[in-house]
Design a protein around this motif. Structure first.
Motif, PDB file in Angstrom:
ATOM      1  N   HIS A   1      47.670  41.836  51.633  1.00  0.00           N
ATOM      2  CA  HIS A   1      46.311  41.316  51.516  1.00  0.00           C
ATOM      3  C   HIS A   1      46.185  40.334  50.354  1.00  0.00           C
ATOM      4  O   HIS A   1      45.308  39.476  50.365  1.00  0.00           O
ATOM      5  CB  HIS A   1      45.316  42.464  51.341  1.00  0.00           C
ATOM      6  N   VAL A   2      47.051  40.498  49.354  1.00  0.00           N
ATOM      7  CA  VAL A   2      47.072  39.593  48.209  1.00  0.00           C
ATOM      8  C   VAL A   2      48.528  39.248  47.913  1.00  0.00           C
ATOM      9  O   VAL A   2      49.366  40.143  47.774  1.00  0.00           O
ATOM     10  CB  VAL A   2      46.423  40.232  46.961  1.00  0.00           C
ATOM     11  N   ILE A   3      48.836  37.959  47.820  1.00  0.00           N
ATOM     12  CA  ILE A   3      50.188  37.517  47.501  1.00  0.00           C
ATOM     13  C   ILE A   3      50.271  37.216  46.013  1.00  0.00           C
ATOM     14  O   ILE A   3      49.474  36.441  45.473  1.00  0.00           O
ATOM     15  CB  ILE A   3      50.566  36.269  48.315  1.00  0.00           C
ATOM     16  N   LEU A   4      51.238  37.839  45.339  1.00  0.00           N
ATOM     17  CA  LEU A   4      51.459  37.629  43.913  1.00  0.00           C
ATOM     18  C   LEU A   4      52.792  36.896  43.730  1.00  0.00           C
ATOM     19  O   LEU A   4      53.316  36.318  44.671  1.00  0.00           O
ATOM     20  CB  LEU A   4      51.409  38.972  43.188  1.00  0.00           C
ATOM     21  N   ASP A   5      53.363  36.919  42.548  1.00  0.00           N
ATOM     22  CA  ASP A   5      54.567  36.128  42.278  1.00  0.00           C
ATOM     23  C   ASP A   5      55.759  36.573  43.124  1.00  0.00           C
ATOM     24  O   ASP A   5      56.208  35.857  44.009  1.00  0.00           O
ATOM     25  CB  ASP A   5      54.921  36.188  40.792  1.00  0.00           C
ATOM     26  N   ASP A   6      56.286  37.758  42.835  1.00  0.00           N
ATOM     27  CA  ASP A   6      57.467  38.233  43.539  1.00  0.00           C
ATOM     28  C   ASP A   6      57.172  39.494  44.342  1.00  0.00           C
ATOM     29  O   ASP A   6      58.077  40.192  44.772  1.00  0.00           O
ATOM     30  CB  ASP A   6      58.605  38.505  42.557  1.00  0.00           C
TER      31      ASP A   6
ATOM     32  N   TRP B   1      51.957  48.510  47.022  1.00  0.00           N
ATOM     33  CA  TRP B   1      52.643  47.247  46.773  1.00  0.00           C
ATOM     34  C   TRP B   1      53.694  47.034  47.847  1.00  0.00           C
ATOM     35  O   TRP B   1      54.131  47.986  48.520  1.00  0.00           O
ATOM     36  CB  TRP B   1      53.337  47.280  45.411  1.00  0.00           C
ATOM     37  N   ASN B   2      54.169  45.775  47.982  1.00  0.00           N
ATOM     38  CA  ASN B   2      55.320  45.519  48.843  1.00  0.00           C
ATOM     39  C   ASN B   2      56.090  44.312  48.323  1.00  0.00           C
ATOM     40  O   ASN B   2      55.537  43.449  47.631  1.00  0.00           O
ATOM     41  CB  ASN B   2      54.912  45.337  50.312  1.00  0.00           C
TER      42      ASN B   2
ATOM     43  N   GLN C   1      27.718  41.836  45.942  1.00  0.00           N
ATOM     44  CA  GLN C   1      28.536  41.482  47.101  1.00  0.00           C
ATOM     45  C   GLN C   1      29.906  42.161  47.097  1.00  0.00           C
ATOM     46  O   GLN C   1      30.710  41.955  48.011  1.00  0.00           O
ATOM     47  CB  GLN C   1      28.721  39.960  47.158  1.00  0.00           C
ATOM     48  N   ILE C   2      30.193  42.977  46.074  1.00  0.00           N
ATOM     49  CA  ILE C   2      31.469  43.708  46.038  1.00  0.00           C
ATOM     50  C   ILE C   2      31.497  44.713  47.178  1.00  0.00           C
ATOM     51  O   ILE C   2      30.554  45.491  47.368  1.00  0.00           O
ATOM     52  CB  ILE C   2      31.653  44.434  44.690  1.00  0.00           C
ATOM     53  N   THR C   3      32.582  44.709  47.948  1.00  0.00           N
ATOM     54  CA  THR C   3      32.707  45.606  49.091  1.00  0.00           C
ATOM     55  C   THR C   3      33.813  46.640  48.862  1.00  0.00           C
ATOM     56  O   THR C   3      34.592  46.552  47.903  1.00  0.00           O
ATOM     57  CB  THR C   3      33.051  44.818  50.364  1.00  0.00           C
ATOM     58  N   ILE C   4      33.890  47.579  49.769  1.00  0.00           N
ATOM     59  CA  ILE C   4      34.976  48.571  49.739  1.00  0.00           C
ATOM     60  C   ILE C   4      36.328  47.871  49.826  1.00  0.00           C
ATOM     61  O   ILE C   4      37.275  48.232  49.123  1.00  0.00           O
ATOM     62  CB  ILE C   4      34.797  49.586  50.887  1.00  0.00           C
ATOM     63  N   ARG C   5      36.424  46.859  50.675  1.00  0.00           N
ATOM     64  CA  ARG C   5      37.680  46.119  50.811  1.00  0.00           C
ATOM     65  C   ARG C   5      38.091  45.473  49.488  1.00  0.00           C
ATOM     66  O   ARG C   5      39.270  45.458  49.121  1.00  0.00           O
ATOM     67  CB  ARG C   5      37.557  45.059  51.902  1.00  0.00           C
TER      68      ARG C   5
END
Length: 318
Positions: A243-248, A256-257, A95-99
């Protein structure tokens, strides 16, 4: 614009006060306003980009997607690896996708960010490079989570997607990159790291710092270069979006942003991040791109470029 603080910073770097910074380049409104090199480096010397290569590869994925070679980011990757026998696709691996690869959420077991890169035998990124087969090594890993559930930074993700690009476009990665990215951006000098078993896929790349800046300027200008649309503005947006929220900080499609405050003003900064202090910072509100190269190889993450950006460069640009 007063650059005195940047000249003072350059003097401090030469005195060893900031560690092994190798270059700093600052662009604003598509013009270079500051450029300096340290130690034995110069503008005509290639520098390892490390994982900045992932952000470059995100651009290549976008070009392949824009051309229709890749049609669906939610397409499972399994069909692209039918030639690889002995891969166990159970437990959700099918089920792993390109996204999932683009957002580092494949669910494959991978130990890279928790172990220093100086640990040659235990860090999975090093073990991948030393392996005979850069494709089979990560695909044979067990699943640690269902796809999409957790963020786990993996240098295998762009390797796998490089193989997919090669199959989807029918072109060697280097040829594809040259024709649709390097040649339009006039990037003429570079060096690839390649696996003897998979020379058609893109490993890490060495670039000139000014050519690293071109990648940032391309993203800043919504995929346009000298009046030509190299990459769709929609892909630029998708790459830089969270698309993914991390700590800071947060993660897009291999970019990254994070949000910073300078002179009491809030800025959104998007960046490529490479081991050892390699960075391309894109600051849309200031129409600016900042490039760092460095040699902080004893550290997994180097803080100096971020501190220099926040304390020296942003105040000058504002």
């Amino acid at each position: 614009m007063n650059l005195d603080n940047l000249y003072k910073l350059a003097s401090e770097i030469r005195l060893g006060e900031w560690g092994p910074i190798h270059s700093i380049l600052v662009y604003q409104n598509s013009q270079i306003i500051f450029e300096d090199y340290f130690e034995t480096y110069a503008g005509d010397i290639l520098h390892e980009a490390q994982s900045v290569t992932k952000s470059l590869q995100s651009i290549l994925v976008g070009i392949a997607f824009d051309q229709g070679c890749l049609k669906d980011l939610d397409e499972p990757i399994k069909d692209y690896f039918s030639d690889y026998q002995g891969i166990d696709w159970s437990e959700g691996k099918d089920q792993i996708t390109i996204r999932h690869l683009l957002t580092m959420t494949s669910g494959l077991s991978w130990n890279e960010s928790q172990i220093p890169y100086t640990d040659i035998l235990d860090n999975d990124s090093n073990r991948l490079v030393l392996s005979d087969d850069w494709i089979s090594y990560p695909l044979q890993k067990p699943m640690q989570a269902s796809p999409g559930q957790i963020f786990n930074y993996s240098s295998a993700a762009p390797i796998l997607l490089s193989h997919i690009i090669a199959l989807a476009t029918g072109m060697d990665n280097e040829v594809f990159a040259w024709e649709y990215l390097f040649d339009p951006l006039q990037i003429e000098t570079y060096a690839y790291q390649k696996s003897p078993m998979q020379p058609h896929i893109l490993g890490d790349i060495d670039l000139l710092p000014r050519d690293m800046a071109k990648l940032g300027l391309l993203m800043l200008n919504q995929g346009r270069w000298e009046g030509k649309q190299i990459l769709s503005s929609q892909w630029v947006k998708n790459s830089l979006d969270t698309h993914v929220i991390l700590d800071d900080r947060a993660y897009g499609f291999w970019w990254w942003n994070r949000t910073v405050f300078s002179t009491k003003i809030k800025f959104e900064i998007y960046y490529a991040w490479g081991y050892g202090g390699q960075h391309i910072f894109v600051i849309p509100a200031l129409q600016a791109v900042v490039v760092f190269t460095g040699g902080f190889y004893e550290l997994t993450l180097a803080s100096e470029p971020f501190r220099i950006l926040d304390n020296f460069i942003l105040p000058v640009l504002v």
